[in-house]
Write a protein that holds these residues in place. Sequence first.
Motif, PDB file in Angstrom:
ATOM      1  N   GLN A  71     -33.480 -25.676   9.510  1.00 51.83           N
ATOM      2  CA  GLN A  71     -34.110 -25.645   8.015  1.00 51.83           C
ATOM      3  C   GLN A  71     -34.405 -26.692   7.147  1.00 51.83           C
ATOM      4  O   GLN A  71     -35.402 -26.950   6.547  1.00 51.83           O
ATOM      5  N   GLY A  72     -33.400 -27.970   7.515  1.00 52.23           N
ATOM      6  CA  GLY A  72     -33.721 -29.151   6.899  1.00 52.23           C
ATOM      7  C   GLY A  72     -34.713 -29.870   7.426  1.00 52.23           C
ATOM      8  O   GLY A  72     -35.670 -30.497   6.448  1.00 52.23           O
ATOM      9  N   VAL A  73     -34.787 -29.742   8.575  1.00 50.50           N
ATOM     10  CA  VAL A  73     -36.033 -30.597   9.427  1.00 50.50           C
ATOM     11  C   VAL A  73     -37.428 -30.112   8.893  1.00 50.50           C
ATOM     12  O   VAL A  73     -38.520 -30.513   8.457  1.00 50.50           O
ATOM     13  N   VAL A  74     -37.398 -28.611   8.859  1.00 45.97           N
ATOM     14  CA  VAL A  74     -38.514 -27.771   8.553  1.00 45.97           C
ATOM     15  C   VAL A  74     -38.926 -28.025   7.217  1.00 45.97           C
ATOM     16  O   VAL A  74     -40.224 -28.404   6.854  1.00 45.97           O
ATOM     17  N   GLU A  75     -38.141 -28.037   6.004  1.00 47.10           N
ATOM     18  CA  GLU A  75     -38.045 -28.186   4.760  1.00 47.10           C
ATOM     19  C   GLU A  75     -38.594 -29.508   4.298  1.00 47.10           C
ATOM     20  O   GLU A  75     -39.443 -29.713   3.519  1.00 47.10           O
ATOM     21  N   GLU A  76     -38.205 -30.519   4.933  1.00 48.70           N
ATOM     22  CA  GLU A  76     -38.385 -31.870   4.745  1.00 48.70           C
ATOM     23  C   GLU A  76     -39.334 -32.795   5.775  1.00 48.70           C
ATOM     24  O   GLU A  76     -39.354 -33.811   5.593  1.00 48.70           O
ATOM     25  N   GLN A  77     -39.906 -31.769   6.582  1.00 45.81           N
ATOM     26  CA  GLN A  77     -40.954 -32.428   7.639  1.00 45.81           C
ATOM     27  C   GLN A  77     -41.783 -33.430   6.791  1.00 45.81           C
ATOM     28  O   GLN A  77     -42.145 -34.597   7.376  1.00 45.81           O
ATOM     29  N   TYR A 108     -33.642 -36.704   9.741  1.00 45.77           N
ATOM     30  CA  TYR A 108     -32.968 -35.959   9.008  1.00 45.77           C
ATOM     31  C   TYR A 108     -31.429 -36.187   8.827  1.00 45.77           C
ATOM     32  O   TYR A 108     -30.601 -36.186   7.896  1.00 45.77           O
ATOM     33  N   GLU A 109     -30.963 -36.514  10.033  1.00 45.79           N
ATOM     34  CA  GLU A 109     -29.425 -36.732   9.899  1.00 45.79           C
ATOM     35  C   GLU A 109     -29.119 -38.373   9.259  1.00 45.79           C
ATOM     36  O   GLU A 109     -28.260 -38.275   8.382  1.00 45.79           O
ATOM     37  N   LEU A 110     -30.077 -39.018   9.586  1.00 49.10           N
ATOM     38  CA  LEU A 110     -29.747 -40.366   9.016  1.00 49.10           C
ATOM     39  C   LEU A 110     -29.978 -40.307   7.389  1.00 49.10           C
ATOM     40  O   LEU A 110     -29.222 -40.943   6.553  1.00 49.10           O
ATOM     41  N   ALA A 111     -30.907 -39.541   7.058  1.00 51.11           N
ATOM     42  CA  ALA A 111     -31.373 -39.509   5.708  1.00 51.11           C
ATOM     43  C   ALA A 111     -30.506 -38.336   4.729  1.00 51.11           C
ATOM     44  O   ALA A 111     -30.281 -38.726   3.622  1.00 51.11           O
TER      45      ALA A 111
END
Length: 162
Positions: A71-77, A108-111
Amino acid sequence: MPETMTGSGDQPRARNRQAQIAARRRARRMALQALYQWQLNPQDAVEIELQFRAEQEMDKVDVDYFHHLLQGVVEEQDTLDGYIEPYLDRPLAELDPVERAILRLGAYELARRPEVPYVVAINEGVELAKTFGAEQSHRYVNGILDKLAARLRGAEVRARGG
């Protein structure tokens, strides 16, 4: 203290920690596969997640982490792509879809996941690239995530002597 009691709680804790690490690794692997699917056939990420939960073996997966990654990657692409693009040698759209998904996941994991050490985020991305990517993609992924870690986690990188 009797010898039999010394450190007796350490082994179960260590086994539990190893199980948690393995469950997170599986969550990243599943998230990569789900992101790959999402990139090739854009559909609602919630639908993809539900499909994965129904069709994949998820009993040893950190399902909450899988959810947050997908969800995080999709939302913050768009934001993640903005972090990645300055370090690429070609347009993001020209990257292999596996590499693109791995880089987004690592970004995403880094940010957004400061509890995950930057070296873990990089190493996990490299291992995913070795497993799913083209022959030398792990080197490319490593180089990009390393530069991104210096930008997003500069203090942590410097503290480790990187």
